[in-house]
Structures are given as C-alpha cells and as structure tokens.
Scaffold this active site. Structure first.
Site, PDB file in Angstrom:
ATOM      1  N   ASP A  22       0.578  -1.120  -0.116  1.00 36.34           N
ATOM      2  CA  ASP A  22       0.179  -0.004  -0.004  1.00 36.34           C
ATOM      3  C   ASP A  22       0.780   1.457  -0.029  1.00 36.34           C
ATOM      4  O   ASP A  22       0.326   2.411   0.086  1.00 36.34           O
ATOM      5  CB  ASP A  22      -1.066   0.095   1.141  1.00 36.34           C
ATOM      6  CG  ASP A  22      -2.172  -0.503   0.828  1.00 36.34           C
ATOM      7  OD1 ASP A  22      -2.444  -0.929  -0.334  1.00 36.34           O
ATOM      8  OD2 ASP A  22      -3.113  -0.940   1.573  1.00 36.34           O
ATOM      9  N   LYS A  25       3.296   1.422  -5.131  1.00 38.24           N
ATOM     10  CA  LYS A  25       4.016   0.741  -6.176  1.00 38.24           C
ATOM     11  C   LYS A  25       3.203   0.822  -7.530  1.00 38.24           C
ATOM     12  O   LYS A  25       3.554   1.216  -8.422  1.00 38.24           O
ATOM     13  CB  LYS A  25       4.491  -0.603  -5.833  1.00 38.24           C
ATOM     14  CG  LYS A  25       5.229  -0.682  -4.416  1.00 38.24           C
ATOM     15  CD  LYS A  25       5.753  -1.880  -4.308  1.00 38.24           C
ATOM     16  CE  LYS A  25       4.469  -2.894  -3.643  1.00 38.24           C
ATOM     17  NZ  LYS A  25       3.967  -2.515  -2.407  1.00 38.24           N
ATOM     18  N   THR A  26       2.022   0.521  -7.324  1.00 40.71           N
ATOM     19  CA  THR A  26       1.103   0.175  -8.482  1.00 40.71           C
ATOM     20  C   THR A  26       0.577   1.730  -9.206  1.00 40.71           C
ATOM     21  O   THR A  26       0.607   1.853 -10.186  1.00 40.71           O
ATOM     22  CB  THR A  26      -0.157  -0.680  -8.445  1.00 40.71           C
ATOM     23  OG1 THR A  26       0.586  -1.988  -7.792  1.00 40.71           O
ATOM     24  CG2 THR A  26      -0.856  -0.788  -9.666  1.00 40.71           C
ATOM     25  N   HIS A  85       1.700  -8.118  -1.295  1.00 38.09           N
ATOM     26  CA  HIS A  85       1.265  -9.063  -0.091  1.00 38.09           C
ATOM     27  C   HIS A  85       2.465  -9.784   0.343  1.00 38.09           C
ATOM     28  O   HIS A  85       3.479  -9.736  -0.225  1.00 38.09           O
ATOM     29  CB  HIS A  85       0.105  -9.820  -0.303  1.00 38.09           C
ATOM     30  CG  HIS A  85       0.080 -10.380  -1.786  1.00 38.09           C
ATOM     31  ND1 HIS A  85       1.059 -11.599  -1.786  1.00 38.09           N
ATOM     32  CD2 HIS A  85      -0.419 -10.378  -2.930  1.00 38.09           C
ATOM     33  CE1 HIS A  85       0.764 -12.059  -3.171  1.00 38.09           C
ATOM     34  NE2 HIS A  85       0.101 -11.224  -3.803  1.00 38.09           N
TER      35      HIS A  85
HETATM   36  N1  LIG Z   1      -2.262  10.784  -1.062  1.00 36.65           N
HETATM   37  C1  LIG Z   1      -1.766   9.555  -2.010  1.00 36.65           C
HETATM   38  N2  LIG Z   1      -2.084   8.407  -2.025  1.00 36.65           N
HETATM   39  C2  LIG Z   1      -1.590   7.558  -2.623  1.00 36.65           C
HETATM   40  C3  LIG Z   1      -0.278   7.857  -3.611  1.00 36.65           C
HETATM   41  N3  LIG Z   1      -0.068   6.750  -4.146  1.00 36.65           N
HETATM   42  C4  LIG Z   1      -1.018   5.709  -3.898  1.00 36.65           C
HETATM   43  N4  LIG Z   1      -1.900   6.173  -2.997  1.00 36.65           N
HETATM   44  C5  LIG Z   1      -2.917   5.204  -2.471  1.00 36.65           C
HETATM   45  O1  LIG Z   1      -2.543   4.293  -1.698  1.00 36.65           O
HETATM   46  C6  LIG Z   1      -3.167   3.252  -1.820  1.00 36.65           C
HETATM   47  C7  LIG Z   1      -2.341   1.914  -2.113  1.00 36.65           C
HETATM   48  O2  LIG Z   1      -1.669   2.477  -3.412  1.00 36.65           O
HETATM   49  P1  LIG Z   1      -1.298   1.076  -4.492  1.00 36.65           P
HETATM   50  O3  LIG Z   1      -0.804   1.897  -5.635  1.00 36.65           O
HETATM   51  O4  LIG Z   1      -2.340   0.060  -4.709  1.00 36.65           O
HETATM   52  O5  LIG Z   1       0.043   0.556  -3.413  1.00 36.65           O
HETATM   53  P2  LIG Z   1       0.832  -0.754  -3.688  1.00 36.65           P
HETATM   54  O6  LIG Z   1       2.140  -0.577  -3.124  1.00 36.65           O
HETATM   55  O7  LIG Z   1       1.046  -1.125  -5.159  1.00 36.65           O
HETATM   56  O8  LIG Z   1       0.030  -1.878  -2.877  1.00 36.65           O
HETATM   57  P3  LIG Z   1       0.249  -3.464  -3.069  1.00 36.65           P
HETATM   58  O9  LIG Z   1       0.258  -3.778  -4.465  1.00 36.65           O
HETATM   59  O10 LIG Z   1      -0.843  -3.890  -2.322  1.00 36.65           O
HETATM   60  O11 LIG Z   1       1.481  -3.648  -2.112  1.00 36.65           O
HETATM   61  C8  LIG Z   1      -4.193   3.421  -2.891  1.00 36.65           C
HETATM   62  O12 LIG Z   1      -5.535   4.033  -1.960  1.00 36.65           O
HETATM   63  C9  LIG Z   1      -3.880   4.907  -3.351  1.00 36.65           C
HETATM   64  O13 LIG Z   1      -4.851   5.620  -4.128  1.00 36.65           O
HETATM   65  C10 LIG Z   1       0.108   9.110  -3.486  1.00 36.65           C
HETATM   66  O14 LIG Z   1       1.021   9.407  -4.066  1.00 36.65           O
HETATM   67  N5  LIG Z   1      -0.421   9.895  -2.600  1.00 36.65           N
HETATM   68 MG   LIG Z   2       0.349  -2.884  -5.932  1.00 37.87          MG
END
Ligand SMILES: Nc1nc2c(ncn2[C@@H]2O[C@H](COP(=O)(O)OP(=O)(O)OP(=O)(O)O)[C@@H](O)[C@H]2O)c(=O)[nH]1
Ligand SMILES: [Mg+2]
Length: 391
Positions: A22, A25-26, A85
């Site tokens: 979270d 990354k994505t 995860h």
């Molecule tokens: N405020 C803010 N929120 C963000 C930002 N980037 C991502 N988010 C929020 O953070 C949450 C997780 O973002 P993801 O891109 O799914 O994170 P991830 O690292 O890919 O998550 P996993 O693949 O589950 O490990 C989402 O609700 C996004 O909208 C950012 O730059 N600013």
């Molecule tokens: Mg992701």
C-alpha cells in the site's frame, strides 16, 4: 496488418518497484506510464490493468508480476510491478533476479515498514545493485516528517550495503501525477531522470550462450508452443536451435517477439516470447530453462550461503537442522531440496549459514545464482549458490 517490428534504438534496462504493501507501487507505475505517454514516449497503462493483468488471468496463467514498458530520452525500460502482499518475497527472488535497478517506494506518510526492510534485504541477496528511492505520497506527508523518513530510508540502505548517503531519494506523488498535477508530473520526471543517471546500463552477457528461464507458456493452436521470460544471457533469433532443459528436448525457434512486436534478435535482458516448433502441449513448463544446446548442465547438489529470515521478517520461529526439506525457488523453478548444515549443526532464524543442498530434481546451476527457500507458502530464507557439487 503486419505487426510493427521492435527496433532497438536505446539501451534496454529492467527495473521494478518494490516496497511495503500500500505504499503506492502500482499507482506510481501507472503514473510513470501516464506522464511518459503524455510526452509521447510510452503508452498509458491504467492502475487496474497493472494490478490485474486481465488477459493473463483469462488464460488461466498465474501471473504474479506484471510488466509495462516505457522510454525516457535515453533508455527503454521494462518495469515490473509486483503484488505487495506477503507472497511478494518469492517474486522478488524469482522475478527481481533480473532487475538492473529498483525503485524502492516508501510512503512519506508511513515511513520504513517491515516489508520495506525485507525487500531491501532481498534485493541485496538477489543481486539488485542499484536502488533509487521514491518517497511517495509526498502530497499527503508533512515535510518535516518526510525529512525524517528520508533519513530512515538512507540508514536502512546503508545498513544493507547500498550507498545510502548518495543514492537519489525523490519526493513524488503517484496519485498527484496520475491526476496531472504539474508539480507531481515534474516529480515523476525527476524520479525517472534519477533512474537514468543512477542505474548504469549493465554489462550484458551477450556473448555467452543463450539462456532463458521459462516464466510462462501458452499454446497457439496450429502454430506451436510459446514460452515467455527475460533472456538471462546471450542472444536468440528465429531459426536458432535450442534445448529445453527439464523437458529434455531440442527444437527450433520459429517466432520471436517482445511486447507483441516481432524482433530480429532477442538479447540478454529482453523480455521475449519464443515460438518453439513441434513442442507438444504441456511438454514445457514454468521453471524449465531454454538454452543453447550443450551450454548448461543441470545438477542437483550445491553449496550455498543462506540467510534464514527471522520471525519478524516472516521467517520461522523454530530452528532448522540437517534433514530439513523445504522448497527451493531457483530462477523460475520450484523444487524440493534436502539441506545439510555444517557439523550436523542447527541454524536459527536470523542466522546466515553455509549449507549444502540436494534438490529432488536437476536444474541448471551455477555459482552466483540466487534463490529463495519457502515452506508452507511463505518465504523463510534467501541464498546464493556458492559452488556446484558433483551428484
Ligand atoms: N495521497 C496519496 N495516496 C496514494 C499515492 N499513491 C498511492 N496512493 C494510495 O495508496 C493506496 C495504495 O496504492 P497502491 O498503488 O495500490 O499501492 P501498492 O504499493 O501497489 O499496494 P500493493 O500492491 O497492495 O502492495 C491507494 O489507495 C492509493 O490511491 C500518493 O502519491 N498520494
Ligand atoms: Mg500494487
């Protein structure tokens, strides 16, 4: 209409995002493709395409790593975004082994978290030599707290042997850039410039005999079997003879593509799909290796240096001893192995130990090859082959 051929105009590098669940990354991956597509050097891949890889899911192939491609002014990148995860760790080792550099994504709001540290450690173990940090969610982070997070990340990287004081740390907002906010679009461009500068074009083993660990396979009715993966070394062309180790067969490459485009030559580091003549359906599987005939010998025994993850990093709570039989993930293969510890000894979670391993099945082995050790669906250790031993 004939497909447009892939033309090699810039050096190609493989990078990826890693970091705690979270931390964004994505979102950041999607934002990079958005910013570059607005500049005309990439195709926007929206968040849900990266996270779900729908065509792959529809084909019933388990995909735990999705690739996107894009170009900066000086480079062509294939970028992997791995699911965040706990299972991430396996992919770090099986997928990240081919990364030339990584973008460590750390939320400016949350700071260094357990998986941040675990991923840095595993990057080190699998030989990812260059890391650039994206302090993401900078739109939401308090600037002074973000300064502390930056110090914390630099310390973590230094402790793991990276040049933590010097490597680039860029404050970004994947969400802001995705929304087109100029400030954060510029920040993403700054991050990419930092990757261009900090991650050198690796020395590719182009002159070595061809080797491709098979990541996925599919059958095209009437044409044959396709294998996909990143070329580990050497080059490959239509018409080349190759051996499939694990399937014990030799065949000829009758088609070669990268990201859906035909190419004249696949080179070390490229993500390719190879069409193999006359290979029966189901003969070829993930975990096998396609290589120049006679260039590699599969083996079952090796000496290794292994780090057993402590319980805090998702490892075991109890010691391991000679006779322990976990799963070994080598390249894309998943094979059971018996371990022997020195002096009939015992090793504790958190220890780094030398051991010898006998696999249940022969796979191509060589010194320097990284691997993960898994048990009951979780990663309990990571290691490197130090010497191949006679069977
Ligand atoms: N405020 C803010 N929120 C963000 C930002 N980037 C991502 N988010 C929020 O953070 C949450 C997780 O973002 P993801 O891109 O799914 O994170 P991830 O690292 O890919 O998550 P996993 O693949 O589950 O490990 C989402 O609700 C996004 O909208 C950012 O730059 N600013
Ligand atoms: Mg992701």
């Amino acid at each position: 209409m004939p497909k447009q051929a892939y033309t090699r105009t810039k050096p190609h590098l493989n990078i990826g995002t890693m970091g705690h669940v979270d931390h964004g990354k994505t979102t950041l991956t999607a934002a990079i493709t958005k910013v570059l597509s607005d500049l005309g050097t990439g195709t926007f891949v929206p968040f849900d395409r990266i996270d779900r890889a729908p065509e792959e899911a529809a084909r019933g192939i388990t995909i735990t790593v999705s690739h996107v491609e894009y170009e900066t002014a000086t480079r062509h990148y294939a970028h992997v975004d791995m699911p965040g995860h706990a299972d991430y760790v396996k992919n770090m080792i099986t997928g990240a082994a081919q990364l030339d550099g990584a973008i460590l994504v750390v939320s400016a709001v949350d700071g260094v978290m357990p998986q941040t540290a675990e991923h840095v450690l595993l990057a080190r173990q699998v030989g990812v030599r260059h890391i650039v940090v994206a302090l993401n969610k900078a739109d939401a982070g308090d600037p002074e707290l973000t300064d502390l997070v930056e110090l914390e990340v630099r310390e973590l990287l230094t402790a793991q042997g990276y040049p933590g004081d010097e490597l680039p740390v860029v404050r970004v907002s994947g969400l802001g850039a995705l929304g087109g906010e100029p400030r954060w679009v510029d920040a993403v461009l700054e991050l990419l410039a930092a990757v261009d500068r900090h991650v050198p074009v690796p020395e590719r083993y182009l002159d070595a005999p061809f080797l491709l660990p098979v990541e996925n396979t599919l059958t095209i009715t009437g044409r044959g079997t396709v294998v996909t993966g990143a070329v580990e070394r050497g080059t490959v062309h239509v018409g080349d003879r190759v051996a499939v180790l694990g399937a014990e067969l030799e065949t000829v490459v009758t088609g070669l593509e990268t990201f859906g485009k035909p190419m004249a030559e696949g080179q070390a580091g490229d993500n390719v799909a190879l069409l193999l003549r006359g290979v029966p359906r189901d003969a070829v599987r993930r975990g096998q290796v396609v290589a120049a005939p006679g260039s590699v010998t599969p083996g079952r025994r090796f000496a290794a240096e292994v780090y057993l993850l402590p319980a805090a990093e998702g490892g075991r709570r109890t010691p391991v001893a000679t006779g322990y039989r976990p799963q070994f993930y080598l390249r894309t293969a998943d094979v059971v192995g018996d371990i022997v510890l020195p002096d009939g000894g015992v090793a504790l979670p958190g220890d780094r130990v030398g051991m010898t391993v006998t696999l249940g099945q022969a796979v191509p082995l060589e010194a320097g090859l990284g691997f993960a050790i898994r048990e009951g669906g979780r990663t309990v250790g990571a290691g490197t082959v130090t010497e191949v031993l006679p069977d």
